[in-house]
Structures are given as C-alpha cells and as structure tokens.
Design an enzyme around this catalytic site. Structure first.
Site, PDB file in Angstrom:
ATOM      1  N   GLU B   7      74.099  60.626  55.522  1.00  0.00           N
ATOM      2  CA  GLU B   7      72.837  59.916  55.318  1.00  0.00           C
ATOM      3  C   GLU B   7      72.023  60.647  54.268  1.00  0.00           C
ATOM      4  O   GLU B   7      71.850  61.867  54.349  1.00  0.00           O
ATOM      5  CB  GLU B   7      72.045  59.874  56.635  1.00  0.00           C
ATOM      6  CG  GLU B   7      72.650  58.886  57.612  1.00  0.00           C
ATOM      7  CD  GLU B   7      72.733  59.441  59.009  1.00  0.00           C
ATOM      8  OE1 GLU B   7      72.616  60.666  59.192  1.00  0.00           O
ATOM      9  OE2 GLU B   7      72.921  58.636  59.937  1.00  0.00           O
TER      10      GLU B   7
ATOM     11  N   MET C   1      68.410  67.236  52.355  1.00  0.00           N
ATOM     12  CA  MET C   1      68.326  66.127  53.285  1.00  0.00           C
ATOM     13  C   MET C   1      69.352  65.076  53.021  1.00  0.00           C
ATOM     14  O   MET C   1      69.033  63.903  53.094  1.00  0.00           O
ATOM     15  CB  MET C   1      66.936  65.522  53.285  1.00  0.00           C
ATOM     16  CG  MET C   1      66.666  64.629  54.470  1.00  0.00           C
ATOM     17  SD  MET C   1      64.916  64.558  54.808  1.00  0.00           S
ATOM     18  CE  MET C   1      64.671  66.180  55.519  1.00  0.00           C
ATOM     19  N   PRO C   2      70.556  65.522  52.615  1.00  0.00           N
ATOM     20  CA  PRO C   2      71.584  64.716  53.255  1.00  0.00           C
ATOM     21  C   PRO C   2      71.930  65.341  54.614  1.00  0.00           C
ATOM     22  O   PRO C   2      71.861  66.564  54.792  1.00  0.00           O
ATOM     23  CB  PRO C   2      72.791  64.799  52.318  1.00  0.00           C
ATOM     24  CG  PRO C   2      72.584  66.030  51.541  1.00  0.00           C
ATOM     25  CD  PRO C   2      71.102  66.325  51.514  1.00  0.00           C
ATOM     26  N   THR C   3      72.268  64.490  55.539  1.00  0.00           N
ATOM     27  CA  THR C   3      72.782  64.921  56.843  1.00  0.00           C
ATOM     28  C   THR C   3      74.209  64.409  56.964  1.00  0.00           C
ATOM     29  O   THR C   3      74.461  63.221  56.793  1.00  0.00           O
ATOM     30  CB  THR C   3      71.904  64.354  57.976  1.00  0.00           C
ATOM     31  OG1 THR C   3      70.587  64.901  57.841  1.00  0.00           O
ATOM     32  CG2 THR C   3      72.452  64.749  59.335  1.00  0.00           C
ATOM     33  N   ASP C  40      72.228  69.441  56.208  1.00  0.00           N
ATOM     34  CA  ASP C  40      72.675  69.669  57.582  1.00  0.00           C
ATOM     35  C   ASP C  40      74.070  69.081  57.748  1.00  0.00           C
ATOM     36  O   ASP C  40      74.347  67.977  57.272  1.00  0.00           O
ATOM     37  CB  ASP C  40      71.728  68.990  58.580  1.00  0.00           C
ATOM     38  CG  ASP C  40      70.627  69.921  59.051  1.00  0.00           C
ATOM     39  OD1 ASP C  40      69.527  69.845  58.485  1.00  0.00           O
ATOM     40  OD2 ASP C  40      70.894  70.728  59.963  1.00  0.00           O
TER      41      ASP C  40
END
Lengths: 66, 66, 66, 66, 66, 66
Positions: B7, C1-3, C40
């Site tokens: 995401e 904030m890629p997960t 993450d």
C-alpha cells in the site's frame, strides 16, 4: 504499530473518516497500551458490487433470510 | 511464491511502479532464494483521505508532533 | 509509507528475513522516493497446507501439469 | 465465518461477480461446514499496472519466459 | 490470478482444506474465466480470541442478541 | 460492515483484546453509523522477527535514528 486495515462500503464523507480514525486510534491507545504515533489506519472503500454475504452481492436485492 | 501486497499513496507513475516491482523482485530473489517467476506483487494506491497516522488523516494538515 | 505485507512459506531463518527486509526497503527507497523510516514490512509465514495453487495444497504432491 | 478477500484483474462484469460469489459461497458451505450467512467475500479489482509477476507489470508486454 | 485470502477459525483438517481449495478453484474457473493454474488461495487459521463480532471475542460467550 | 484487520505485536492478553475490540467497535458505531453487529475485527499477532521498519527487524536492536 498496530496497523489497521478497514474495509467499509464507499460513501463515507471525509468528516466521517476524520472522526472515525480519531476515535479508533484513541480506542487502541486506551486498551492496548500503544502510542498514538504508532497507530496506522488504512481505509478501503468497497463498492456494493464487490462485497457479498451469503452468496449475494450487496448491490443486488438481499434475500429475505439475511 | 512470496506474494507482496504494497500500500502506498496514490500518485506514483507507471515508470516508478515498473522500477519498483523489478527492484523488489530482485531483492526477494537475492535474499530468500525464490525464483523471479514465483514473486507476485500487488500494489494498492491509497488516497491520503484513506490513510491515518496518530489519529489524523494524511489529507489533513499534520499535527506538529509527528 | 509504503506498507508491505509479504506472505511466504514458513521456514526462512531470521538471517534471511533480516537480509530480505533490508534489501526490499532499499529497493523501495531507490525507486519510489520514500524515506527508509516510512517503510514497514510485515511477513506472514504460511504453512504449505494453507496455500493452494491450481486447486491443490502445497503440502500435497503437485500434479504434473504445474 | 470464513471471510474471503479476492484480488482479480479489473474488467469482470457484475454478472460474473454475481455468479462467482454464489459459486464460491457454495464451495465453502459444501466443504468446510459453515452456513451461507457466515460467508463474506470482498473483491478487489486490480489494474494491470498494479500487479506484477516475475518483476514485470502486467500492463507491460510479458517477457517470453513466463 | 485471482488471489484468495481466506480467514477462518482454526480447527479445519487438512482433508477439509484440500476439498475446500479444490471446490473454490473450480468455482472461480467456472464463473470468471480464469485457468486453474492462475488461482492462488492462502488460508489463515484464526483463533477465536482473535476474532470479534459486535464487540465481543468469539472465545467469549456470545451475547444473546447475535 | 466495516471489517477490520489489525496487526499488532504478539503478547497482548485476552483481557486486552477484549477491551480493544469493544472500544474499537464503539468507535466505529459512533462515527460512521454502522450497527455493532456489522463490525468484524480480526487480530493478527505478529512476532517481532516478522515486522520491519526502516529496513530492520523489530527483533533486532533498533538503529539510533528511529
């Protein structure tokens, strides 16, 4: 950290989402002992034609038994 | 057959995604001993109004403390 | 904030996972322009009896056609 | 109460999805002993530029080896 | 290449899972026009203490209203 | 019918989970106008060796910069 993925039907306003993530973050902080900064929430807006319960799409009329 | 779900905020170009999946696949092959063919990567583009950290949507001004 | 969520068969060592997350994070930083701190990665170890391809569990002998 | 998340390429019609969720729900009921009402299915339509196998996006020409 | 993630309560036998993935794969092939080889199914066994409906864990006695 | 998936480090007690799902469900009901019965929460307990931030596993000593 916790990381939330939340699927809900599309149509909620930004105001609702703003209140939702604030309240859910507080709920996590108050119950599992994490910091607010560690809470990530990712919302997925789902179209009714993409969600089914009991074998029927939510974009279709629901069978009486549900 | 690792399967990746990633995401990220919306807005990356196809060129960036192309480079990203190539590099991530190589990273997997080089470190966990899988074949390239076994690597699947599914990207989800997330709108800032659908991602929150520390109880605030990323579409809103960030509080100073983050 | 890629997960990242990554599903792989169980059995990788901590050393392999350590190398994997380092390499995948670098791959992301180098290709989509994010900071390392924003990446993450959550790994799910999957038992072969919980993964199927072509209708057959990976804990079972594979049919010849795959 | 199995909950299904299904990622597939975009482009399926509502008629296909309707048949799909009906058939998958029946498959679950017949094999793992759950009630139809307990089966939830959430479909995610994925664009070819957001899915990669073997390091290449499905929106790109596939390398011969796949 | 649909990819399924299925969460269900722990306790199903391998025999049940074998029948389940076979039936679900056939359901997909028959309704959305994919090949069996393209269908991946990943099952997650969930402990009742890790699933809640209506605010109550399934490891706890259910309130009457559900 | 929001459905939550929540990943957190392993180690929370059932008491903490019980309080958590109750509070999160109330947060959802109060902010997005759903019924309690429509809220499902699935918790995934993650081992520190399966979660990485900034390229380092949480089972390893954290670099100073995080």
């Amino acid at each position: 950290m916790p990381t939330f993925h939340v699927e809900m039907f599309e149509g909620r306003s930004v105001e609702q989402k703003r209140a939702f993530v604030k309240a859910v973050t507080e709920a996590a902080v108050n119950t599992i002992g994490c910091t607010p900064e560690s809470v990530d929430i990712i919302i997925t807006d789902v179209k009714p034609e993409n969600w089914a319960t009991a074998g029927a799409l939510w974009s279709d009329p629901r069978p009486e038994s549900i």
